[in-house]
Design a protein around this motif. Structure first.
Motif, mmCIF file in Angstrom:
data_model
loop_
_atom_site.group_PDB
_atom_site.id
_atom_site.type_symbol
_atom_site.label_atom_id
_atom_site.label_comp_id
_atom_site.label_asym_id
_atom_site.label_seq_id
_atom_site.Cartn_x
_atom_site.Cartn_y
_atom_site.Cartn_z
ATOM 1 N N ASP A 53 66.998 69.394 70.282
ATOM 2 C CA ASP A 53 65.616 69.274 71.002
ATOM 3 C C ASP A 53 65.007 68.536 69.867
ATOM 4 O O ASP A 53 63.581 68.883 69.932
ATOM 5 C CB ASP A 53 65.114 70.829 71.339
ATOM 6 C CG ASP A 53 65.788 71.410 72.412
ATOM 7 O OD1 ASP A 53 66.158 70.790 73.323
ATOM 8 O OD2 ASP A 53 66.072 72.720 72.405
ATOM 9 N N GLN A 54 65.499 67.699 69.253
ATOM 10 C CA GLN A 54 64.594 66.733 68.195
ATOM 11 C C GLN A 54 63.415 66.133 69.096
ATOM 12 O O GLN A 54 62.502 65.865 68.248
ATOM 13 C CB GLN A 54 65.907 65.719 67.462
ATOM 14 C CG GLN A 54 65.011 65.032 66.229
ATOM 15 C CD GLN A 54 66.026 64.258 65.632
ATOM 16 O OE1 GLN A 54 67.050 64.354 66.058
ATOM 17 N NE2 GLN A 54 65.546 63.547 64.638
ATOM 18 N N GLU A 55 63.932 65.457 70.048
ATOM 19 C CA GLU A 55 62.629 64.621 70.759
ATOM 20 C C GLU A 55 61.483 65.555 71.316
ATOM 21 O O GLU A 55 60.487 65.169 71.067
ATOM 22 C CB GLU A 55 63.542 64.094 72.005
ATOM 23 C CG GLU A 55 62.125 62.981 72.808
ATOM 24 C CD GLU A 55 63.118 62.461 73.727
ATOM 25 O OE1 GLU A 55 62.399 61.902 74.875
ATOM 26 O OE2 GLU A 55 64.306 62.353 74.204
ATOM 27 N N LEU A 56 61.759 66.759 71.708
ATOM 28 C CA LEU A 56 60.877 67.837 71.935
ATOM 29 C C LEU A 56 60.146 68.299 70.770
ATOM 30 O O LEU A 56 58.784 68.210 71.025
ATOM 31 C CB LEU A 56 61.337 69.048 72.681
ATOM 32 C CG LEU A 56 60.339 69.939 73.445
ATOM 33 C CD1 LEU A 56 59.566 69.259 74.277
ATOM 34 C CD2 LEU A 56 61.235 71.006 73.814
ATOM 35 N N PHE A 57 60.535 68.506 69.731
ATOM 36 C CA PHE A 57 60.130 68.765 68.308
ATOM 37 C C PHE A 57 59.146 67.552 68.073
ATOM 38 O O PHE A 57 57.602 67.803 67.597
ATOM 39 C CB PHE A 57 60.901 69.086 67.153
ATOM 40 C CG PHE A 57 60.210 69.071 65.996
ATOM 41 C CD1 PHE A 57 59.872 70.635 65.679
ATOM 42 C CD2 PHE A 57 60.084 68.295 65.063
ATOM 43 C CE1 PHE A 57 59.352 70.844 64.297
ATOM 44 C CE2 PHE A 57 59.627 68.516 63.712
ATOM 45 C CZ PHE A 57 59.249 69.692 63.587
ATOM 46 N N GLU A 58 59.555 66.391 67.935
ATOM 47 C CA GLU A 58 58.586 65.169 67.455
ATOM 48 C C GLU A 58 57.506 64.719 68.510
ATOM 49 O O GLU A 58 56.725 64.144 68.021
ATOM 50 C CB GLU A 58 59.563 64.117 67.234
ATOM 51 C CG GLU A 58 60.593 64.147 66.173
ATOM 52 C CD GLU A 58 61.664 63.218 66.048
ATOM 53 O OE1 GLU A 58 61.653 62.247 66.823
ATOM 54 O OE2 GLU A 58 62.411 63.097 65.235
ATOM 55 N N LYS A 59 57.580 65.299 69.508
ATOM 56 C CA LYS A 59 56.223 65.042 70.394
ATOM 57 C C LYS A 59 55.269 65.813 69.747
ATOM 58 O O LYS A 59 53.942 65.352 70.102
ATOM 59 C CB LYS A 59 56.596 65.471 72.080
ATOM 60 C CG LYS A 59 57.604 64.629 72.786
ATOM 61 C CD LYS A 59 57.875 65.161 74.191
ATOM 62 C CE LYS A 59 58.654 64.266 75.008
ATOM 63 N NZ LYS A 59 58.743 64.784 76.478
ATOM 64 N N ASN A 60 55.413 66.983 69.207
ATOM 65 C CA ASN A 60 53.951 67.750 68.759
ATOM 66 C C ASN A 60 54.018 67.784 67.569
ATOM 67 O O ASN A 60 52.939 68.217 66.660
ATOM 68 C CB ASN A 60 54.235 69.197 69.362
ATOM 69 C CG ASN A 60 54.354 69.223 70.752
ATOM 70 O OD1 ASN A 60 53.524 68.534 71.692
ATOM 71 N ND2 ASN A 60 55.416 69.857 71.478
ATOM 72 N N GLU A 61 54.875 67.533 66.620
ATOM 73 C CA GLU A 61 54.996 67.683 65.314
ATOM 74 C C GLU A 61 55.383 66.254 64.536
ATOM 75 O O GLU A 61 56.503 65.468 65.018
ATOM 76 C CB GLU A 61 55.984 68.835 64.666
ATOM 77 C CG GLU A 61 55.751 70.069 65.186
ATOM 78 C CD GLU A 61 54.447 70.721 64.604
ATOM 79 O OE1 GLU A 61 53.770 70.267 63.704
ATOM 80 O OE2 GLU A 61 54.105 71.796 65.431
ATOM 81 N N ALA A 62 55.212 65.935 63.291
ATOM 82 C CA ALA A 62 55.448 64.693 62.736
ATOM 83 C C ALA A 62 56.372 65.010 61.625
ATOM 84 O O ALA A 62 57.217 64.065 61.410
ATOM 85 C CB ALA A 62 54.128 64.004 62.288
ATOM 86 N N ASP A 63 56.399 66.104 60.926
ATOM 87 C CA ASP A 63 56.989 66.448 59.631
ATOM 88 C C ASP A 63 58.061 67.556 59.898
ATOM 89 O O ASP A 63 57.594 68.471 60.459
ATOM 90 C CB ASP A 63 55.970 66.867 58.453
ATOM 91 C CG ASP A 63 55.356 65.472 58.203
ATOM 92 O OD1 ASP A 63 55.768 64.317 58.284
ATOM 93 O OD2 ASP A 63 54.039 65.721 57.618
ATOM 94 N N TYR A 64 59.081 67.256 59.518
ATOM 95 C CA TYR A 64 60.222 68.568 59.418
ATOM 96 C C TYR A 64 59.901 69.518 58.221
ATOM 97 O O TYR A 64 60.882 69.359 57.283
ATOM 98 C CB TYR A 64 61.459 67.961 59.484
ATOM 99 C CG TYR A 64 61.959 67.320 60.839
ATOM 100 C CD1 TYR A 64 62.384 68.166 61.939
ATOM 101 C CD2 TYR A 64 61.575 66.018 61.160
ATOM 102 C CE1 TYR A 64 62.941 67.660 63.192
ATOM 103 C CE2 TYR A 64 61.990 65.511 62.394
ATOM 104 C CZ TYR A 64 62.500 66.283 63.401
ATOM 105 O OH TYR A 64 62.870 65.767 64.633
ATOM 106 N N ASN A 65 58.812 70.043 58.001
ATOM 107 C CA ASN A 65 58.494 70.963 56.923
ATOM 108 C C ASN A 65 58.996 72.538 57.604
ATOM 109 O O ASN A 65 59.073 72.521 58.755
ATOM 110 C CB ASN A 65 57.296 70.788 56.524
ATOM 111 C CG ASN A 65 56.275 71.025 57.444
ATOM 112 O OD1 ASN A 65 55.878 72.137 58.062
ATOM 113 N ND2 ASN A 65 55.461 69.918 57.648
#
Length: 331
Positions: A53-65
């Motif tokens: 679900d990387q694409e879904l995460f990146e829709k709302n968040e910019a950084d992987y912290n």
């Protein structure tokens, strides 16, 4: 049994197992960060990658912290596979079949959800994540214990256990995939102390460390993969989960072992036969990630066929990893 009831109890248990295993994914990272404190943020990207679900995460968040990933995987209501979304979905399924499950199961699941939505739970997840995610796992274990000890082991229970085992097999494969993605940019770390630390974290995330050490003693990657995939006795191994699911599916269909009457039995039987006649050397030669990816696709197919065979519904795809989510029946 009504297909609506069977569908609800099947997915109720899949969702609880999914919530527990998301907590286990996060546990992999939390354990690793204790031993590898430098460059912490880079260890959160693989966690989202393995969910598909990387694409879904990146829709709302910019950084992987850490904070962003923990929120996404735990409390994000817009993400259907977050812990909160899974527990909420399990609770709604349980609500619709309260006459089938025991009152203890309903009360525990309802309490689980109400505690999870409290502001104190969010604070604990961010400030003391290790304790918080251990609580999630313990609540899932308690639900499983209540299922086995307070509910008759009939048709409804068989559907519940099938859902749980299919979900568990899928998530064990994804826990192994966490390790694969972590080493992609670090091939030079293979067979180093850091490599061993990562394999230990993978075992601990599946509650398999002690049982593995009793059998193999030393941390050897080949043996770790062999244990989590092919061990016949460990309850979270892929082989064990699929073999149990096959037994319970035969009980529901009323067919003896070795015969099939529907496509769900056929697909699960083929998957079981492939595991029976495959060993860890073949898996490593063909590629561990490729084997796990194919396994996940086949488990998704089995889950979809169970839906069309017994519930008369088609599953919706909710992520790039083709992870299934429940489709409600039209009234």
């Amino acid at each position: 049994m009504l297909s609506r009831v069977a569908n609800s109890i099947y997915w109720m248990c899949r969702y609880i197992e999914r919530a527990e295993n998301v907590a286990r994914f996060i546990g992999v990272n939390l354990n690793l960060l204790l031993d590898m404190p430098s460059e912490k943020d880079k260890h959160w990207l693989p966690l989202v990658m393995t969910t598909g679900d990387q694409e879904l995460f990146e829709k709302n968040e910019a950084d992987y912290n850490q904070e962003a990933v923990l929120w996404f995987l735990t409390f994000d209501r817009t993400y259907p596979n977050s812990i909160l979304s899974c527990v909420a979905a399990a609770r709604e399924n349980a609500r619709s079949i309260r006459e089938i499950i025991s009152s203890e199961m309903w009360e525990h699941l309802n309490h689980f959800y109400l505690e999870l939505v409290k502001e104190e739970s969010i604070k604990m997840a961010l400030q003391d994540p290790d304790r918080f995610f251990n609580i999630i796992k313990m609540r899932s274990h308690l639900f499983t214990g209540l299922l086995d000890s307070t509910m008759s082991h009939g048709e409804a229970w068989n559907f519940a256990r099938i859902g749980m085992m299919i979900e568990r097999a899928d998530k064990t494969s994804r826990i192994l995939d966490v390790k694969y993605f972590m080493l992609l940019p670090q091939a030079d770390l293979v067979n180093t102390p850091i490599d061993n630390i990562q394999w230990i974290a993978v075992l601990r995330s599946a509650s398999a460390f002690e049982m593995y050490r009793k059998e193999f003693h030393h941390i050897i990657p080949r043996n770790v993969a062999n244990f989590l995939i092919f061990d016949k006795n460990f309850p979270r191994s892929i082989y064990h989960c699929i073999s149990k699911a096959q037994i319970w599916l035969h009980r529901i269909a009323g067919t003896p072992p070795g015969s099939v009457t529907n496509n769900a039995e056929k697909q699960l039987g083929r998957l079981m036969a492939d595991l029976e006649y495959t060993d860890i050397d073949e898996v490593i030669d063909s590629g561990l990630h490729e084997f796990l990816d194919n396994l996940q696709s086949r488990l998704n197919m089995v889950g979809g066929t169970i839906g069309t065979t017994f519930f008369n519904i088609k599953p919706q795809v909710t992520s790039t990893a083709s992870e299934q989510s429940q489709t409600t029946l039209q009234s």
